[in-house]
Design a protein around this motif. Structure first.
Motif, PDB file in Angstrom:
ATOM      1  N   ARG A 105       0.976  -1.252  -0.040  1.00 40.72           N
ATOM      2  CA  ARG A 105      -0.076   0.168   0.010  1.00 40.72           C
ATOM      3  C   ARG A 105       0.797   1.154  -0.091  1.00 40.72           C
ATOM      4  NH1 ARG A 105      -0.902  -1.798   5.847  1.00 40.72           N
ATOM      5  NH2 ARG A 105       0.470  -0.332   6.852  1.00 40.72           N
ATOM      6  N   TYR A 106       0.313   2.213  -0.742  1.00 42.76           N
ATOM      7  CA  TYR A 106       1.282   3.515  -0.814  1.00 42.76           C
ATOM      8  C   TYR A 106       0.388   4.611  -0.399  1.00 42.76           C
ATOM      9  CZ  TYR A 106       5.104   6.323  -1.312  1.00 42.76           C
ATOM     10  OH  TYR A 106       6.192   7.209  -1.385  1.00 42.76           O
ATOM     11  N   ILE A 107      -0.405   5.157  -1.455  1.00 40.13           N
ATOM     12  CA  ILE A 107      -1.294   6.291  -1.015  1.00 40.13           C
ATOM     13  C   ILE A 107      -2.718   5.736  -1.226  1.00 40.13           C
ATOM     14  CG2 ILE A 107       0.235   8.250  -1.126  1.00 40.13           C
ATOM     15  CD1 ILE A 107      -1.326   8.627  -3.766  1.00 40.13           C
ATOM     16  N   PRO A 108      -3.862   6.633  -0.792  1.00 34.97           N
ATOM     17  CA  PRO A 108      -5.256   6.084  -1.141  1.00 34.97           C
ATOM     18  C   PRO A 108      -5.738   6.503  -2.545  1.00 34.97           C
ATOM     19  CG  PRO A 108      -4.990   7.164   1.154  1.00 34.97           C
ATOM     20  CD  PRO A 108      -3.868   7.462   0.244  1.00 34.97           C
ATOM     21  N   MET A 109      -6.640   5.590  -3.019  1.00 35.66           N
ATOM     22  CA  MET A 109      -7.445   6.138  -4.100  1.00 35.66           C
ATOM     23  C   MET A 109      -8.787   5.821  -3.958  1.00 35.66           C
ATOM     24  SD  MET A 109      -6.453   2.446  -6.106  1.00 35.66           S
ATOM     25  CE  MET A 109      -6.603   0.943  -5.579  1.00 35.66           C
ATOM     26  N   LEU A 110      -9.707   6.653  -4.860  1.00 36.65           N
ATOM     27  CA  LEU A 110     -10.977   6.588  -4.697  1.00 36.65           C
ATOM     28  C   LEU A 110     -11.623   5.770  -5.922  1.00 36.65           C
ATOM     29  CD1 LEU A 110     -11.853  10.293  -3.949  1.00 36.65           C
ATOM     30  CD2 LEU A 110     -11.971   8.512  -2.227  1.00 36.65           C
ATOM     31  N   LEU A 111     -12.523   5.103  -5.488  1.00 44.18           N
ATOM     32  CA  LEU A 111     -13.256   4.140  -6.593  1.00 44.18           C
ATOM     33  C   LEU A 111     -14.456   4.618  -7.206  1.00 44.18           C
ATOM     34  CD1 LEU A 111     -12.796   0.704  -4.880  1.00 44.18           C
ATOM     35  CD2 LEU A 111     -11.257   2.012  -6.140  1.00 44.18           C
ATOM     36  N   TRP A 112     -14.413   4.607  -8.622  1.00 40.64           N
ATOM     37  CA  TRP A 112     -15.586   5.019  -9.354  1.00 40.64           C
ATOM     38  C   TRP A 112     -16.061   3.538  -9.822  1.00 40.64           C
ATOM     39  CZ3 TRP A 112     -18.435   9.040 -11.140  1.00 40.64           C
ATOM     40  CH2 TRP A 112     -19.293   8.770 -12.248  1.00 40.64           C
ATOM     41  N   ASP A 169      -3.540  15.364   1.089  1.00 42.38           N
ATOM     42  CA  ASP A 169      -1.967  15.570   0.925  1.00 42.38           C
ATOM     43  C   ASP A 169      -1.186  14.461   1.076  1.00 42.38           C
ATOM     44  OD1 ASP A 169       0.487  16.770   1.278  1.00 42.38           O
ATOM     45  OD2 ASP A 169      -0.294  18.449   2.490  1.00 42.38           O
ATOM     46  N   VAL A 170      -0.627  14.272  -0.015  1.00 46.59           N
ATOM     47  CA  VAL A 170       0.163  12.649  -0.097  1.00 46.59           C
ATOM     48  C   VAL A 170       1.584  12.815   0.543  1.00 46.59           C
ATOM     49  CG1 VAL A 170      -1.186  11.898  -2.028  1.00 46.59           C
ATOM     50  CG2 VAL A 170       1.002  12.958  -2.479  1.00 46.59           C
ATOM     51  N   ALA A 171       1.885  14.223   0.694  1.00 48.26           N
ATOM     52  CA  ALA A 171       3.189  14.325   1.342  1.00 48.26           C
ATOM     53  C   ALA A 171       3.027  13.896   2.765  1.00 48.26           C
ATOM     54  CB  ALA A 171       3.785  15.876   1.067  1.00 48.26           C
ATOM     55  N   HIS A 178      -1.047   1.063  -5.498  1.00 49.13           N
ATOM     56  CA  HIS A 178       0.408   0.592  -5.470  1.00 49.13           C
ATOM     57  C   HIS A 178       1.205   1.578  -6.130  1.00 49.13           C
ATOM     58  CE1 HIS A 178      -0.961  -3.866  -5.238  1.00 49.13           C
ATOM     59  NE2 HIS A 178      -1.304  -3.338  -4.134  1.00 49.13           N
ATOM     60  N   ASP A 179       0.741   2.528  -6.649  1.00 44.52           N
ATOM     61  CA  ASP A 179       1.827   3.499  -7.252  1.00 44.52           C
ATOM     62  C   ASP A 179       2.542   4.173  -6.304  1.00 44.52           C
ATOM     63  OD1 ASP A 179       2.866   5.047  -9.125  1.00 44.52           O
ATOM     64  OD2 ASP A 179       1.226   6.194  -9.776  1.00 44.52           O
ATOM     65  N   TYR A 180       3.809   4.164  -6.467  1.00 47.33           N
ATOM     66  CA  TYR A 180       4.911   4.514  -5.392  1.00 47.33           C
ATOM     67  C   TYR A 180       5.595   5.836  -6.071  1.00 47.33           C
ATOM     68  CZ  TYR A 180       7.565   0.874  -7.428  1.00 47.33           C
ATOM     69  OH  TYR A 180       8.376   0.277  -8.048  1.00 47.33           O
TER      70      TYR A 180
END
Ligand code: SF4
Ligand code: SF4
Length: 301
Positions: free
Chosen positions: A71-78, A124-126, A147-149
């Motif tokens: 896991r890296y940062i969250p994502m919202l699902l469409w 704020d992904v930072a 998963h995108d880092y």
């Protein structure tokens, strides 16, 4: 002896170094076995981590195949099945986020009434620490971990503050990254849907049975047709009519009662008088008969 521990430690490091080298040489022919070649020429390597040495990945030309639970940062699902965001802007994720790096603005309709949809959604992904609390607590499976880092940028603002558009991904993307979890969630959702359908069916059946029982009860009481419900005005008019009728009855009832009483008492009085008259007549008759008998007796004598 002084320094023995230090030498042992260096020995371990040296062993890893040589093992890694020989491991890499040994694996060279099969290095790309099962790897995925990307369009830009880079490769995703899917090799198990060996016990002897460390597999050297030639990043960025090569990258490791990430495990599903990475896991890296969250994502919202469409949700492509229903054609809308899964997020309802409930705000739970923003509340549970430890570094408080989520901002949500709820959408509203044309009358300004809030609706269950986010108008704006920022992370704020930072600041995000990839804890996954937001994904764990979301009651609608609307936010998941990406998963995108590879997020390197030159500036902190605004590049590292992701908006709704940057965060949103189609359901299929999530299904490809998290196949096991996605399958489990789909099975759970299908089960819940089935359960809801069953409950609705049961409710319908119970309502139909109740209506049937009510209809049967009314028919038994000999009143098959339901009485029409009267309006308030009709009821008031009926009440006024009944009150007027009762008042009239009360007034007329006093007179009628007197008439009735007179009628009832008159025959009694009449009968008593007649009886007295009759008794007197009888008495007079008897006396007259006695006198006549006496006179007859005296005349005969
Ligand atoms: S992502 Fe989930 S928890 Fe966060 S606001 Fe949307 S529905 Fe609520
Ligand atoms: S992963 Fe953790 S830190 Fe990042 S947004 Fe979600 S709750 Fe906040």
């Amino acid at each position: 002896m002084f320094g023995t521990g230090l030498l042992k430690g260096l020995g371990v490091t040296l062993k890893h170094f040589t093992d890694t080298f020989t491991d890499d040489r040994r694996k060279e022919p099969s290095r790309y076995e099962g790897s995925i070649k990307l369009d830009d020429g880079r490769r995703i390597i899917d090799q198990p981590i060996t016990q002897e040495g460390l597999l050297t990945i030639q990043y960025p030309e090569e990258r490791r195949l990430l495990p599903e639970r990475f896991r890296y940062i969250p994502m919202l699902l469409w949700d492509t099945e229903i054609g809308e965001d899964r997020c309802t802007a409930c705000g739970i994720c923003a509340k549970v986020c430890p570094p408080q790096c989520i901002w949500i603005v709820r959408d509203s309709d044309e009358n300004g009434k809030p609706i269950t949809r986010p108008a704006e959604f920022y992370i704020d992904v930072a600041v995000c620490m990839s804890c996954s609390f937001c994904a764990e607590f979301c009651p609608f499976d609307a936010i998941k971990m990406n998963h995108d880092y590879e997020l390197a940028v030159y500036d902190r603002y605004p590049q590292l503050v992701y908006d709704k558009e940057e965060l949103t991904v189609p359901l299929e993307y999530y299904a490809a990254l998290w196949p096991t979890q996605f399958a489990e969630e789909q099975a759970h959702r299908a089960k819940e849907k089935e359960e809801e359908l069953r409950r609705n069916e049961e409710k319908k059946r119970a309502a139909a049975a109740k209506a049937q029982a009510k209809a049967a009860g009314v028919a038994e009481a000999g009143d098959g047709a339901a009485k029409p419900k009267r309006s308030k005005e009709e009821l008031d008019a009926l009440k006024a009519q009944a009150a007027a009728k009762a008042a009239a009855k009360k007034e007329g009832g006093a007179d009628a009662g007197a008439v009735e009483t007179g009628n009832a008492e008159a025959p009694v009085a009449e009968d008593a008088e007649a009886a007295a008259k009759r008794a007197r007549l009888e008495e007079l008759k008897r006396k007259a008969a006695e006198k006549a008998a006496q006179r007859k007796k005296e005349g005969g004598a």
